[in-house]
Enzyme design. Structure first.
Site, PDB file in Angstrom:
ATOM      1  CD  GLU A   1      -1.831   2.178   1.953  1.00  0.00           C
ATOM      2  OE1 GLU A   1      -1.508   3.230   1.336  1.00  0.00           O
ATOM      3  OE2 GLU A   1      -1.950   2.124   3.179  1.00  0.00           O
TER       4      GLU A   1
ATOM      5  CB  CYS B   1      -1.498   6.790   1.959  1.00  0.00           C
ATOM      6  SG  CYS B   1      -2.628   5.654   2.786  1.00  0.00           S
TER       7      CYS B   1
END
Length: 551
Positions: A323, A357
């Site tokens: 990720e 993020c």
């Protein structure tokens, strides 16, 4: 107060209060509790969770047990510290033992030794119960966990408490997934294509799900609980064992989680920590990637580091979940509810001071509603209360480091030099400390600006305008990342049309909070591989074995 290797040595710690020191005075009962734990701590925790000192009061001091050790240590710092705190040493909130490549190998060996008994010697129901108990213990200790998280990450206490709830939701969810047919031991039987001489079916096709084996995880600082439970939860549910390297910036939360996992009955070796310093992180990562015992790596962090892990893992052909970075677009169409869009933007952009993020970075606003949107957003941004996360009323804490502040400042200044317009903010807040930055809106940013074309891990809104739907989609997709994007519209046909054309793994529509344990989280393009959360999350820790049975 400090818990030193000597239980009788207790020193006062100052916690900042608007640039001044506010002292926590330990009660007699707290001192007794701390001293009692310290006397037995070396027998209670593994070397992977060893602190030599910690420096703030907890209801249960044994969550961060100090141990006597001659090992080298690294400092854990309060991001909200003032320059004065930094110069006099009170910015240091803990000292944690440095673990390197040799220690990582020992933890991997310990995890491998525990694999057979955990994978083959427990039922799915037992693993489910252990995860549930671990989650319940974390909920019972929400105040202490939130305090630890705020002290080392800087986020406001309310956000930290929210993360405890969010983080434990993954343990609850995967406690349920553990006993479903999609977990380890489950599978399916399919009709055979083969026939006997008489034409009758011959044999059975059987597919069985099995645990991958020993896994390694590398987690970031910005969600020190949730990034661990989102990885370790499904791994343990599937029957895997896990070795976790938490961020060197936020190891304390991980250590407290390890203590609670032990109390919940997670056996030794099933969940281990490697607390590395910044300097020893590379060698730990190398051990994770090259050690053949590790069958899977899960990493959350920057795209360059993710690419490096892919390369280093190729010789042993490990399974990977990555990720990686984002640069999320936030589109506001002309038919959007502007108040709803502003609320969604605030939720997406300024949580954890913009250091996530999936934060919206690039705001793409229809020209006809740009003035209204920016005006209303500016009013909301002006109401953000910036300060230390432990202060009542704080709604945005510091950035994680002075370097992070410098990077954001450089990008904002460069955008302004290129012709962008500063609407609000734009500067550090040195009176609060070197890690604080004003919530910022920058208008009419050029598309080739670093502020637009690269991920900005900070509290900065960068805007541009568009005229057509096609133009908005092209602007949103004009990036190598593909983690999250957002858009606001009330047109049902447009919603499904635009969602289908955006090149992202996650899309928020009329909302800025999109993460959930029951939803698959992950990106496309250079934002990663695999998914976390939902049934897709546990599949990342399973191998499918095919058996053909002919009786």
């Amino acid at each position: 107060f400090f818990f030193s290797p000597s239980p009788s040595s207790i020193i006062m710690l100052s916690v900042m209060s608007k640039g001044k020191s506010r002292f926590f005075r330990p009660t007699r009962s707290a001192v007794s509790t701390a001293a009692a734990w310290l006397a037995v701590a070396p027998n209670k925790i593994s070397s992977a969770a060893a602190l030599s000192t910690i420096s703030f009061p907890l209801r249960d001091p044994s969550l961060l047990p100090a141990v006597q050790s001659d090992a080298k240590t690294f400092n854990v710092l309060d991001p909200a510290a003032t320059d004065e705190n930094i110069s006099d040493g009170t910015a240091v909130i803990a000292k944690v033992n440095i673990m390197g490549q040799t220690d990582a190998k020992q933890m991997i060996d310990r995890s491998a030794a525990a694999l057979d008994s955990w994978r083959d010697g427990t039922t799915a129901s037992f693993r489910s119960q252990v995860l549930t108990k671990w989650g319940n213990l974390m909920k019972d200790n929400v105040d202490d966990l939130a305090t630890i998280m705020t002290m080392e990450s800087g986020k406001p206490l309310a956000e930290s408490k929210g993360e405890v709830v969010y983080g434990t939701s993954f343990l609850d969810y995967y406690a349920g997934e553990a006993i479903r047919p999609t977990s380890a031991g489950g599978g399916f039987i399919a009709p055979t294509p083969f026939a006997t001489g008489t034409g009758a079916p011959r044999g059975k096709i059987i597919a069985v799900q099995e645990a991958v084996g020993v896994t390694a995880m590398v987690t970031p600082w910005n969600f020190p609980i949730a990034m661990i439970t989102r990885k370790v939860g499904p791994a343990l549910a599937a029957g895997c064992t896990a070795v976790v390297k938490p961020s060197e910036l936020t190891p304390l939360t991980a250590i407290a989680m390890k203590v609670l996992a032990d109390r919940a009955g997670v056996p030794e070796g099933v969940f281990e920590l490697v607390t590395s310093s910044r300097e020893s992180t590379a060698e730990v990562g190398e051990e994770f990637c090259t050690n053949p015992t590790i069958k899977k790596i899960s990493f959350t962090g920057s795209t360059p580091v993710g690419k490096l892990l892919m390369k280093m893992s190729s010789d042993t052909v490990k399974r990977l979940s990555l990720e990686l970075g984002g640069n999320a677009a936030f589109i506001v169409f002309d038919d959007a509810d502007i108040d709803q869009a502003v609320n969604a933007a605030m939720a997406s952009k300024f949580r954890n001071a913009g250091q996530t993020c999936v934060c919206a970075d690039r705001f793409i606003i229809h020209r006809s509603v740009e003035e209204e949107f920016v005006s209303k957003l500016t009013r909301k941004v002006s109401e953000i209360q910036v300060g230390s996360g432990v202060e009542e009323g704080t709604t945005m804490g510091p950035m994680i480091s002075k370097i992070a502040v410098s990077k954001v400042k450089e990008k904002v200044d460069k955008a302004l030099d290129e012709g962008a317009e500063l609407v609000i903010g734009g500067s550090p807040i040195p009176d609060l400390g070197p890690n604080f930055f004003q919530p910022t809106i920058v208008r009419n940013v050029r598309l080739d600006s670093m502020l637009w074309s690269t991920e900005t891990f900070g509290p900065v809104v960068a805007t541009t305008t568009f005229d057509t739907e096609k133009e908005a989609i092209e602007l949103a997709n004009d990036t190598t990342s593909g983690l999250a994007s957002y858009f606001c519209s009330k047109d049902g046909e447009r919603i499904f049309r635009v969602a289908g054309r955006l090149e992202n793994g996650i899309i928020g529509i009329n909302d800025g909070i999109i993460s959930s344990a029951s939803a698959p989280f992950g990106g496309v393009k250079e934002s990663g591989l695999g998914r976390e959360g939902s049934a897709a999350g546990i599949a990342e820790y399973l191998e499918t074995k095919y058996m053909f049975l002919n009786l």
